[in-house]
Design a protein around this motif. Sequence first.
Motif, PDB file in Angstrom:
ATOM      1  N   ALA A 191      -6.372  -0.151   2.253  1.00 17.03           N
ATOM      2  CA  ALA A 191      -5.914   1.200   2.554  1.00 17.03           C
ATOM      3  C   ALA A 191      -6.904   2.216   2.005  1.00 17.03           C
ATOM      4  O   ALA A 191      -7.582   1.968   1.002  1.00 17.03           O
ATOM      5  CB  ALA A 191      -4.521   1.444   1.970  1.00 17.03           C
ATOM      6  N   ILE A 206      -3.864   2.416   6.618  1.00 16.83           N
ATOM      7  CA  ILE A 206      -3.611   1.046   6.162  1.00 16.83           C
ATOM      8  C   ILE A 206      -4.055   0.071   7.240  1.00 16.83           C
ATOM      9  O   ILE A 206      -3.749   0.255   8.434  1.00 16.83           O
ATOM     10  CB  ILE A 206      -2.106   0.844   5.860  1.00 16.83           C
ATOM     11  CG1 ILE A 206      -1.638   1.806   4.761  1.00 16.83           C
ATOM     12  CG2 ILE A 206      -1.824  -0.612   5.463  1.00 16.83           C
ATOM     13  CD1 ILE A 206      -0.126   1.867   4.607  1.00 16.83           C
ATOM     14  N   PRO A 257       0.798  -1.228   0.000  1.00 22.39           N
ATOM     15  CA  PRO A 257       0.000   0.000   0.000  1.00 22.39           C
ATOM     16  C   PRO A 257       0.827   1.272   0.000  1.00 22.39           C
ATOM     17  O   PRO A 257       0.264   2.369  -0.102  1.00 22.39           O
ATOM     18  CB  PRO A 257      -0.789  -0.114   1.314  1.00 22.39           C
ATOM     19  CG  PRO A 257       0.122  -0.880   2.226  1.00 22.39           C
ATOM     20  CD  PRO A 257       0.831  -1.869   1.338  1.00 22.39           C
ATOM     21  N   TYR A 258       2.145   1.150   0.120  1.00 27.13           N
ATOM     22  CA  TYR A 258       2.989   2.333   0.249  1.00 27.13           C
ATOM     23  C   TYR A 258       3.141   3.049  -1.099  1.00 27.13           C
ATOM     24  O   TYR A 258       2.903   2.476  -2.165  1.00 27.13           O
ATOM     25  CB  TYR A 258       4.338   1.936   0.836  1.00 27.13           C
ATOM     26  CG  TYR A 258       4.193   1.140   2.111  1.00 27.13           C
ATOM     27  CD1 TYR A 258       3.607   1.717   3.234  1.00 27.13           C
ATOM     28  CD2 TYR A 258       4.583  -0.199   2.170  1.00 27.13           C
ATOM     29  CE1 TYR A 258       3.427   0.975   4.397  1.00 27.13           C
ATOM     30  CE2 TYR A 258       4.410  -0.943   3.330  1.00 27.13           C
ATOM     31  CZ  TYR A 258       3.828  -0.354   4.441  1.00 27.13           C
ATOM     32  OH  TYR A 258       3.641  -1.099   5.575  1.00 27.13           O
ATOM     33  N   ARG A 276      -4.074  -4.179   7.929  1.00 29.66           N
ATOM     34  CA  ARG A 276      -3.630  -5.505   7.489  1.00 29.66           C
ATOM     35  C   ARG A 276      -4.653  -6.541   7.951  1.00 29.66           C
ATOM     36  O   ARG A 276      -4.783  -6.807   9.160  1.00 29.66           O
ATOM     37  CB  ARG A 276      -2.255  -5.826   8.077  1.00 29.66           C
ATOM     38  CG  ARG A 276      -1.149  -4.866   7.658  1.00 29.66           C
ATOM     39  CD  ARG A 276      -0.694  -5.110   6.244  1.00 29.66           C
ATOM     40  NE  ARG A 276       0.417  -4.211   5.876  1.00 29.66           N
ATOM     41  CZ  ARG A 276       1.107  -4.304   4.753  1.00 29.66           C
ATOM     42  NH1 ARG A 276       0.792  -5.238   3.867  1.00 29.66           N
ATOM     43  NH2 ARG A 276       2.086  -3.469   4.495  1.00 29.66           N
ATOM     44  N   PHE A 314      -3.463  -6.257   2.344  1.00 26.59           N
ATOM     45  CA  PHE A 314      -3.805  -4.968   2.953  1.00 26.59           C
ATOM     46  C   PHE A 314      -5.109  -4.422   2.396  1.00 26.59           C
ATOM     47  O   PHE A 314      -5.576  -4.803   1.331  1.00 26.59           O
ATOM     48  CB  PHE A 314      -2.687  -3.945   2.706  1.00 26.59           C
ATOM     49  CG  PHE A 314      -2.594  -3.465   1.286  1.00 26.59           C
ATOM     50  CD1 PHE A 314      -3.393  -2.419   0.824  1.00 26.59           C
ATOM     51  CD2 PHE A 314      -1.722  -4.066   0.380  1.00 26.59           C
ATOM     52  CE1 PHE A 314      -3.318  -1.983  -0.496  1.00 26.59           C
ATOM     53  CE2 PHE A 314      -1.645  -3.631  -0.943  1.00 26.59           C
ATOM     54  CZ  PHE A 314      -2.452  -2.592  -1.380  1.00 26.59           C
ATOM     55  N   GLU A 327      -6.429  -2.092  -2.219  1.00 23.85           N
ATOM     56  CA  GLU A 327      -6.387  -3.399  -1.556  1.00 23.85           C
ATOM     57  C   GLU A 327      -5.552  -4.384  -2.351  1.00 23.85           C
ATOM     58  O   GLU A 327      -5.262  -4.186  -3.529  1.00 23.85           O
ATOM     59  CB  GLU A 327      -7.796  -3.958  -1.376  1.00 23.85           C
ATOM     60  CG  GLU A 327      -8.525  -4.335  -2.665  1.00 23.85           C
ATOM     61  CD  GLU A 327      -9.875  -4.994  -2.386  1.00 23.85           C
ATOM     62  OE1 GLU A 327      -9.881  -6.093  -1.768  1.00 23.85           O
ATOM     63  OE2 GLU A 327     -10.908  -4.428  -2.772  1.00 23.85           O
ATOM     64  N   LYS A 333      -3.090   8.681   4.673  1.00 22.64           N
ATOM     65  CA  LYS A 333      -3.294   7.302   4.213  1.00 22.64           C
ATOM     66  C   LYS A 333      -3.403   6.396   5.439  1.00 22.64           C
ATOM     67  O   LYS A 333      -2.533   6.380   6.301  1.00 22.64           O
ATOM     68  CB  LYS A 333      -2.149   6.820   3.330  1.00 22.64           C
ATOM     69  CG  LYS A 333      -2.370   5.400   2.767  1.00 22.64           C
ATOM     70  CD  LYS A 333      -1.133   4.850   2.085  1.00 22.64           C
ATOM     71  CE  LYS A 333      -0.834   5.599   0.808  1.00 22.64           C
ATOM     72  NZ  LYS A 333       0.390   5.074   0.162  1.00 22.64           N
TER      73      LYS A 333
END
Length: 512
Positions: free
Chosen positions: A433, A442, A347-348, A444, A431, A420, A440
Motif C-alpha cells: 500500500a 492498496i 493495510p486498512y 494485493r 498487501f 506492506e 491510500k
Amino acid sequence: MMDVSKRNWMTAAGMATCAAWFGLCPRAEAQESVPKAVQPDILLIMPDQMRGDCLSLLGHPAVRTPHLDQLAAQGTVFTRAYTTCPSCIPARYALLTGLYPQTSGVVGFANKPVDVPTLPALLTEAGYSTLLVGRYMHQKPQNNGYQQQILGSTYVAGDDYDNYLKQAAPDSGGIRKLVTSKLRISYNSASAKPWPLAEELHPSVWIVRESCKAVEAAEPDRPLFLTASFYAPHPPLFPPARYFEAVKQRQLPEPAHGDWEEWSALSPAGNKAGNKAGVRILLQGALLRDVLCGYFGLIEQLDDQLVTLVDAFKERSRKAGRPWVIVFCSDHGEMLGDHGYFRKCEPYEGSARIPLIIAGSPELGFRAGQRMAQPVCLEDILPTLLDLAQGQRPARLDGISLIPALRGDTQKIRPWVHLEHSPYYSREQAFHALTDGRFKYIWRPVSGAEQLFDLENDPQENHDLARDAQAAPLLNEWRARMVQQLAGRPEGFSDGKKLIAGRPYPAIQKKP
C-alpha cells in the motif's frame, strides 16, 4: 533552515551547536569549537496493538484519554502516522533499526536476528543509560541493545512479571494460568472479561511501578533512555472492572462497514479463540460490546497510569538540569471488526495507522499543540531521537528526523509511506500500500486486486474508488507509483512497467 529563535540558545555558540546537529556544518569541527548541548532524557511509551484513532483529542466517540491529550498539547500529534509492516515482529524491527521492511528484508511475521545498530545500542554509545521495562521487543536476541531489561508480558511463564504475580497472588498460578484456565479468554482473539485480581497486580500497573523505580534508581549524571513497553491493549482484553463497566455505559461505535466487503460470506462462527481463528469475523451484538469494553478499558487504564510515570520522569530531568523528550507510539493497530477483520496485518486504517505523540521540554523549541497530517512512520523515531541525543547515525537509515516538524516546519517530510505485509493468516491477506495521508492505494500481490480510498472524505475506507470509473485517472497515477516502488524487488512484483501478481512473498526477503 530551522527556526531556532524559539530556543534558549541565543548565542553564536548555541547556533553553531544547532547547526552541527543537523548537518549544516561538520560535526567534529562544531564539537571542537563549542560545548555540546545537554542531552535530553528520553521516555518511549509503547502500548501494543493500539489504533491511531483511539485518542479523545482526535474525537473518538468512546475512548477518553485526558492525560495523553495533555501530553499532546505540549508537543505534536501526528495524525497520519503508520507502521510500515503491521504486525509485532516487523514493526518493532523497523522501530529499532530505522529501516524500511524493503531495506531490512523483514517484510512479514518472522524473526531475523538484528544485525544492524539498534536505537538503544546507538544511544548507549552516545552515553545514555538504556533500560526497557515490560514487553520485550519481540526480536532475537531479546536485549536488542538495551543495557538492562525488566521483562513483563501476559503470556511468558517465568519472566519478571510472572514471578512477581506468583508471589503476590499464589492462587493465580501465574499469568498464563490466570488467563487460560481461570478467565478462559484468548491472547489473540475476540474475547474479554474484567481483571479478576486486585488492580495493583495488573500488568500495566506493574510496568508503570517498575518504570518509576527505574527512573528513581537511574544514574543522575547520565542521560536516560527508558522504554516502557506495555502489552495492553493487545488481547487478553482484561482491564480492571471499573474501566470495563465505565466503557459499557457509553454509546459504542459500530465497526466500519465497507461497501466493497462481501458481508454475506462472514458469520459469527469465526469468533472462536485460537491463534489464527477470528481474523475474518462478523463482530456484532454482545460480543462486540465486550470486546470494545475490554480494548477501550485497557487504553483508559493505561492513560490513567501514565500520569505517575510522566511526572516522575519530568522531575528526574528537572533535578538533573536536563531537557526531556517523551514519545508515545504503538507498533500497529487493531481492526476491531472493521470491514470484517480482527487483529492486524492489514493495510486498512484500523491496523496500519498508529498513535504518535512527541513532546519535549521548552528548551528544545518544540511547538506546542501541533497536529500534523503528513505521513510519518515508526522508522522516523530513531533518527529523531538520535539527533536529539547527538548520537552517531548509522551508515544506512531510511527514517527521517522529525525535529524540524516538531519545531513548526511544514515542509513536506516525504511524498508517501509504503506499507506492506507478506502472507501470514492467509495467502490473500498479503498487501502493498501507498499513502500520502490523503489517498491510500492498496495492491494485493496474490490476486492482483486493487483498492483506492480518499482518507480525507472517507476516513473509515467504506467506499472503494477503484470501483469508480470517474476515479480511473487517479487509480492509474497511484498504480504507476506502486510500479516504481516495487521495481527491483527480489520477489519480482514489478518489471518497471506493470505490477506482477502471484510471485512468492516470503516473510524474510532474500537479498540479491
